[in-house]
Design a protein around this motif. Sequence first.
Motif, short mmCIF file in Angstrom:
data_model
loop_
_atom_site.label_atom_id
_atom_site.label_comp_id
_atom_site.label_asym_id
_atom_site.label_seq_id
_atom_site.Cartn_x
_atom_site.Cartn_y
_atom_site.Cartn_z
N VAL A 52 7.46 -2.14 3.66
CA VAL A 52 7.61 -1.14 2.59
C VAL A 52 8.63 -0.08 2.98
CG1 VAL A 52 6.43 0.69 1.33
CG2 VAL A 52 5.28 -1.48 1.71
N VAL A 53 8.51 0.44 4.21
CA VAL A 53 9.37 1.53 4.66
C VAL A 53 10.80 1.08 4.96
CG1 VAL A 53 9.69 3.28 6.45
CG2 VAL A 53 7.40 2.80 5.59
N LEU A 54 10.94 -0.05 5.65
CA LEU A 54 12.26 -0.47 6.13
C LEU A 54 12.96 -1.44 5.18
CD1 LEU A 54 11.36 -1.08 9.89
CD2 LEU A 54 12.35 0.98 8.85
N LEU A 55 12.19 -2.24 4.46
CA LEU A 55 12.80 -3.27 3.61
C LEU A 55 12.63 -3.00 2.12
CD1 LEU A 55 11.70 -6.44 5.63
CD2 LEU A 55 13.85 -5.16 5.80
N GLY A 56 11.86 -1.97 1.77
CA GLY A 56 11.66 -1.64 0.36
C GLY A 56 10.83 -2.66 -0.39
N GLU A 57 9.95 -3.37 0.31
CA GLU A 57 9.11 -4.37 -0.35
C GLU A 57 8.02 -3.69 -1.17
OE1 GLU A 57 9.54 -7.78 3.15
OE2 GLU A 57 7.70 -6.59 2.94
N ASN A 58 7.63 -4.33 -2.27
CA ASN A 58 6.56 -3.80 -3.11
C ASN A 58 5.27 -4.56 -2.85
OD1 ASN A 58 8.18 -1.91 -4.53
ND2 ASN A 58 9.05 -3.60 -5.72
N LEU A 59 4.20 -3.84 -2.59
CA LEU A 59 2.91 -4.45 -2.32
C LEU A 59 2.04 -4.46 -3.58
CD1 LEU A 59 1.95 -2.89 1.12
CD2 LEU A 59 3.26 -4.95 0.67
N GLU A 60 1.14 -5.42 -3.60
CA GLU A 60 0.15 -5.48 -4.66
C GLU A 60 -0.97 -4.47 -4.37
OE1 GLU A 60 0.28 -7.95 -7.47
OE2 GLU A 60 2.27 -7.52 -6.69
N LEU A 61 -1.66 -4.02 -5.42
CA LEU A 61 -2.75 -3.07 -5.25
C LEU A 61 -3.80 -3.59 -4.29
CD1 LEU A 61 -4.20 -0.45 -6.01
CD2 LEU A 61 -5.17 -1.66 -7.99
N LEU A 62 -4.12 -4.89 -4.40
CA LEU A 62 -5.14 -5.47 -3.55
C LEU A 62 -4.74 -5.43 -2.07
CD1 LEU A 62 -6.47 -8.56 -5.56
CD2 LEU A 62 -7.74 -6.52 -4.88
N GLN A 63 -3.43 -5.46 -1.80
CA GLN A 63 -2.99 -5.39 -0.42
C GLN A 63 -3.22 -4.00 0.17
OE1 GLN A 63 1.04 -7.14 -1.14
NE2 GLN A 63 0.50 -8.47 0.57
N TYR A 64 -2.99 -2.98 -0.64
CA TYR A 64 -3.32 -1.63 -0.18
C TYR A 64 -4.83 -1.49 0.07
CZ TYR A 64 1.38 -0.03 -1.41
OH TYR A 64 2.74 0.14 -1.47
N MET A 65 -5.61 -2.10 -0.83
CA MET A 65 -7.06 -2.08 -0.65
C MET A 65 -7.45 -2.82 0.63
SD MET A 65 -8.31 -2.78 -4.58
CE MET A 65 -10.03 -2.88 -4.08
N GLY A 66 -6.77 -3.93 0.92
CA GLY A 66 -7.04 -4.69 2.13
C GLY A 66 -6.76 -3.86 3.37
N ALA A 67 -5.66 -3.11 3.35
CA ALA A 67 -5.33 -2.24 4.49
C ALA A 67 -6.41 -1.19 4.70
CB ALA A 67 -3.98 -1.57 4.25
N ALA A 68 -6.92 -0.65 3.58
CA ALA A 68 -7.98 0.36 3.68
C ALA A 68 -9.26 -0.25 4.27
CB ALA A 68 -8.27 0.95 2.30
N ILE A 69 -9.55 -1.49 3.88
CA ILE A 69 -10.75 -2.17 4.40
C ILE A 69 -10.62 -2.42 5.89
CG2 ILE A 69 -12.07 -4.32 4.32
CD1 ILE A 69 -11.48 -4.41 1.30
N VAL A 70 -9.41 -2.80 6.34
CA VAL A 70 -9.17 -3.02 7.77
C VAL A 70 -9.46 -1.74 8.56
CG1 VAL A 70 -7.41 -3.45 9.54
CG2 VAL A 70 -7.49 -4.87 7.48
#
Length: 299
Positions: free
Chosen positions: A267-285
């Motif tokens: 996201v920071v270096l390559l400007g990739e867009n994440l899905e909402l569920l991926q952000y949720m996955g990071a929070a669960i981790v």
Amino acid sequence: MTTLKKSLLTDLSLLFLAVIWGLNFTVIKASLAEIDPYSFNSIRFVLAALFMWAIIIRRKSWFTIDKKDIIPLVILGLIGNLFYQWLFIVGINLTFAANAAVMLGTIPIWVAISSHLFSLEFLNRLKTIGVFLAFAGVTIIIFFGKNPVSFGSDNFTGDVTIVLAAVVWALYTIFSKKHLTRYTPVQYSAMMTSIGAISLTLLAIPHFGETDWESVSFAAFGGAFFSGLLAIGLAYLIWNNGIKVVGAVRSSTYQNLVPVIGLISGVVLLGENLELLQYMGAAIVIAGILITRHGGRIS
């Protein structure tokens, strides 16, 4: 240093380790495009061993090995630094870096199961929930992106190899703890990386001719230095200290952050867009790590 402060610093160092290992997948994958896997493994372990002995010389942390420890240490060194590293480097060469990251994300599960089976470190209810939550978060991150992980037949061998590597690393982790009561993390890491450097170099000798060394770029050699000095050298110190201070299960849980670091860097270096569920996955981790971090306080 108080126990609480020491524990906090250990957790922060393990978090930093997750960042290094998160970047290491991409670094290795890029370098393997120019250097054969066996030679690459040899180079990075020779660098790691030199790094360890430089620290011992600087600190004057000389030590002697108890005779009864020699054979167990050699066996453990071959398991964790020859067999595991061979499985890891061959596996990542055959599959995608993302696949390798999620497969190695199973390490906490194997550590927890192995620790329980061998009666080395028991899990209470909260720690068990934390470990499985963290791994569930990794699964969400990988499988709910715009480009889910491919488990096609072309990558199957590499995927299975990485899973085997995760099992081997888990066993290496739990059986390392008893030796870390007699040797410092630096001393233990020096022994382990030395065994790895010697055995992996012997394994690599027949493959040296597979690489066109004159055409290898500085970036590829830089990848070997990054992987050897940071992802192995410094990382082994942090990892072994983590096992000694906070235990194998809690240390291994930070492995689940590695795919998260990969997503953040994208996201920071390559400007990739994440899905909402991926952000949720990071929070669960992160939630899983926190639960495991504090789970030992409740029986």
